[in-house]
Design an enzyme around this catalytic site. Structure first.
Site, PDB file in Angstrom:
ATOM      1  N   HIS A 192       0.880  -1.460  -0.031  1.00  0.00           N
ATOM      2  CA  HIS A 192      -0.007  -0.083   0.047  1.00  0.00           C
ATOM      3  C   HIS A 192       0.840   1.177   0.005  1.00  0.00           C
ATOM      4  O   HIS A 192       1.782   1.405   0.892  1.00  0.00           O
ATOM      5  CB  HIS A 192      -1.007  -0.072   1.243  1.00  0.00           C
ATOM      6  N   GLY A 201      -6.982   2.994   1.778  1.00  0.00           N
ATOM      7  CA  GLY A 201      -8.151   3.505   0.396  1.00  0.00           C
ATOM      8  C   GLY A 201      -7.222   4.108  -0.578  1.00  0.00           C
ATOM      9  O   GLY A 201      -5.965   3.947  -0.998  1.00  0.00           O
ATOM     10  N   LEU A 227     -10.291  -3.523   4.322  1.00  0.00           N
ATOM     11  CA  LEU A 227      -9.190  -2.825   3.306  1.00  0.00           C
ATOM     12  C   LEU A 227      -7.950  -2.427   4.044  1.00  0.00           C
ATOM     13  O   LEU A 227      -8.096  -1.516   4.983  1.00  0.00           O
ATOM     14  CB  LEU A 227     -10.018  -1.827   2.481  1.00  0.00           C
ATOM     15  N   ASP A 228      -6.887  -2.804   3.742  1.00  0.00           N
ATOM     16  CA  ASP A 228      -5.563  -2.141   4.125  1.00  0.00           C
ATOM     17  C   ASP A 228      -5.347  -2.145   5.638  1.00  0.00           C
ATOM     18  O   ASP A 228      -4.429  -1.315   6.134  1.00  0.00           O
ATOM     19  CB  ASP A 228      -5.408  -0.582   3.756  1.00  0.00           C
ATOM     20  N   ALA A 229      -6.019  -3.269   6.082  1.00  0.00           N
ATOM     21  CA  ALA A 229      -6.039  -3.416   7.577  1.00  0.00           C
ATOM     22  C   ALA A 229      -5.366  -4.717   8.089  1.00  0.00           C
ATOM     23  O   ALA A 229      -5.317  -4.967   9.111  1.00  0.00           O
ATOM     24  CB  ALA A 229      -7.325  -3.337   8.190  1.00  0.00           C
TER      25      ALA A 229
END
Lengths: 283, 283, 283, 283
Positions: A192, A201, A227-229
């Protein structure tokens, strides 16, 4: 490099774990080439990773697995033994931006990453030529706005065919559906382009520019349904200043994205990353 | 250091700004010791900071201000001229943790920060002794849970008495009320112990530990009414790993907190920071 | 922090070392709080450092030393057991520049460095006041150009009186004579203001400026008879550019000097640094 | 990106330089997109770099050169005007290790480095395939131990044929003869795999490992007749520890070598690097 068996083991912390494992290996004549230990005081969980010279043992990987399993059975843990003599495979998912793909392919070509790239899958064809120049099959899967499900089914099929040890989202711009996240748990690595948890995001460099931060970052993490976690594997940052436009940030950021992702991939392939809850222990 | 006049100027970008200012200074015989320029393409705003050797001009600061004001009147900008020969003053707000205060006092004692510390104000007395050892008055203001208003009124009064160029919140753990934020706009510097915008608010190291980040950060920013959301002046990070507990993070983080805050304070005192909207240009 | 016994051990690498030590500790009911291992493939030397919770053992430090000594006798190694319940002492040598001294005193005052500063010795008196403000005795020893021998004899006497675990040269600008280097082997930590081995000797920032480097550094090392050539404990760097004069480099460099020295001192006091030949292993 | 004229100018510092240049540009209606200034107090030399939007001027590059030349004639300086509309060329010299070449080719393919790679010349053929996959001619020049002169003559001929703006030694392991250094002055960029001036010459990672440093570095510099002693363009470092063998250092070092070299090349191609004596000013 000489063949090694890489033992990774985790269990509730208790007295005697190291003695049990070390005695087992010493009795078998095993030469420990590298060993790391960690106990997490919050969760009370013990972690270890040990590399044993394969030729120091008089038996092979399967026998080691059987004996080791017996030895630690009473400790209530989870373990894995990787045989570096067995070739590992990776599948890479890409879109249009090539810096991460170029970087991984360069490392594989140079022998730095000891892995077979079974396939590269792209939702655009921009990176087909360079992939094929490396002798690797490139699969184009179209992602129509109104039927991503079919597209992901195709991706899933291609990935399954390779049975890879790692699925690398190398700036793949599609959000994985929850079922794929589940099936690829612990194998799918994403990069990311921000210092998570900042700027989750879309368009993180735009977010960073708007906030006026003085450093931008990149985060390699395991993919999970949120998401992205997912568990963070590695992060790095690079300095920016008021003179850097969004395109400048994009350009500078690429230099850490590719390094952070390749570092994470290397650790993953060497079984250095032990996931516990939503955190990683890198040994 | 030889006396200097520091001109900071901002206006809508247009052709001829540099020529106007440079010609004015050249005509006056001014020696430019340092000059920086920046144009923000998003806002179309031009920024410059120039240091002029005071003894290269045949007139003094007030005359320079008068003439410069006339020169740039038609450009529609904002400007300031700092005379480094005029001594600057700072007030420091603290609580119990002393690393930032020690750091600033050490730099002042060593002559690195060329400023008078008019007063240190603490809501605890832990840092009174060291402050007074430096010959600086320490004011203890009690912050009762149910009457912070009175406490802040007292702080405000003490600050006003010093008429400082900077108010430094050196790990002062109280949230400034909106009216003080407004009155101290552009003068109050805070150090937040995270890499903002990650981990706004209380206990950022606990938040960071929970999320499993691989780097922790510190952010120096101007105080505004919205918590931890003011213009960012400077940031830095330091590496942590799975072995670092929250107290380890706290300890490691201190080393960047103090350096980042002192760097920001130095830039502020040298009029290097131009704020535009919610962003800073550091020249 | 709860009392711990810190075992450091090194010996020629051989099968069974970890098993021997771990079994001994497990049999004694010892809880291992932290453990690190390293084998140097070049020298074939094995290193380990282990922290055991003191209250998990039914006996005290001396008994542990006796039993551990017996246990590892056949391995042909060297070891030490530190009892964190025994207070440690440090003596600091300074000259005129105070940033490293301020930093160490600040950390001690904040409880971050758990040590007694027995004395500060300076060849100038600039730092006497701040030292005494911390309640620490300051000794002024004059260093005449033509009789440094007498001066060093006095320093040696003052140091011996404190019987310190560490002697810290906190920007002490005198070169230790060979006999003191020998007597203080493994206890004297110096901070050199360059990224060694670049810029050995005097005025390293001048050397760095002349060479036009883009980063400047600081190096904490153990003092040996050869100038700036002892085992390196820790290093760090900070970015500079063409705009930085020598005084700018001096100022920026201070921020890493103090952090690098304090980090090295902390590791030393925690028995984290194992010296082997001219290199350190930091566990 | 919109076409720009990049003016670089250096002269003895004197009052009125900025006014002269800025007035000239303002009179011509030129929009300054980016401007940097620097005066070196040691040498008394003034440096500036300015980017002017090409379409803001009513005349073309040659006319700009003529007019600018007249304007600054009396200042006694040196200058250059780069037209970003004119395509630039680079020739890359390599040996066996490909990480720097891969990195540059990836950036060119992605449009990040706006340059034509005219040729890659190697003293081994390892990198021929990847070069040709990018549609770039690869020339193999054999370097016999006893006749490097002939080999360098061949290299020189191939380079001349391309008339390149930059000659990049991308881990080319041969030492350039003095006559080539002279002919390529200010155009030949080398990457040295150490933090210069530490570890000049052969096998710097071996030297670093032996010395036990805690950070390793990479240095991009202009090639001069004295080995590894040319003006430094850019440097960076990466952390290593006692666990890193020489091959580990080689691997980690590559990640900074390629980034540092590509950054230097980018600045060179954008005329950001002004060389004065043996130092660089990067604007």
């Amino acid at each position: 490099m000489a063949r090694r068996y890489v033992i990774t083991f985790g269990c509730p912390d208790q007295i005697g774990i190291v003695a049990t494992i070390a005695s087992f290996l010493a009795d078998a004549g095993g030469t420990i080439v590298e060993a790391s230990y960690h106990t997490d005081p919050d969760t009370g969980w013990f972690f270890t990773r040990q590399e044993v010279a394969a030729d120091s043992l008089s038996f092979h990987a399967d026998e080691l697995r059987a004996r080791f399993g017996e030895t630690v059975a009473s400790l209530g843990g989870e373990w894995q033994i990787l045989d570096t003599g067995e070739r590992r495979r990776v599948v890479i998912l890409v879109s249009k931006e090539g810096h991460c793909l170029y970087d991984i392919l360069g490392r594989v070509a140079a022998g730095e990453l000891d892995v077979d790239v079974s396939a590269v899958i792209g939702n655009h064809t921009d990176l087909a030529t360079i992939t094929e120049a490396h002798g690797i099959p490139f699969h184009h899967v179209v992602f129509p706005r109104d039927d991503k499900e079919t597209a992901f089914a195709k991706v899933s099929e291609l990935v399954d065919a390779a049975d890879p040890h790692a699925i690398v989202l190398a700036r793949f711009m599609q959000i994985l559906p929850a079922d794929l996240c589940a099936r690829w748990t612990g194998r799918a690595l994403n990069i990311h382009h921000s210092f998570l948890p900042s700027f989750v995001g879309a368009k993180p460099y735009h977010q960073a520019h708007r906030r006026g931060v003085k450093l931008i970052g990149a985060t390699c993490h395991y993919v999970t349904a949120e998401l992205d976690a997912g568990p963070i594997v590695e992060q790095d940052v690079i300095r920016v200043d008021h003179g850097d436009s969004v395109p400048d940030m994009v350009r500078k950021g690429r230099d850490i994205e590719k390094v952070v992702l390749s570092r994470g991939l290397r650790w993953h392939l060497e079984n250095r990353i032990l996931v516990h809850g939503n955190k990683t222990v890198v040994l």
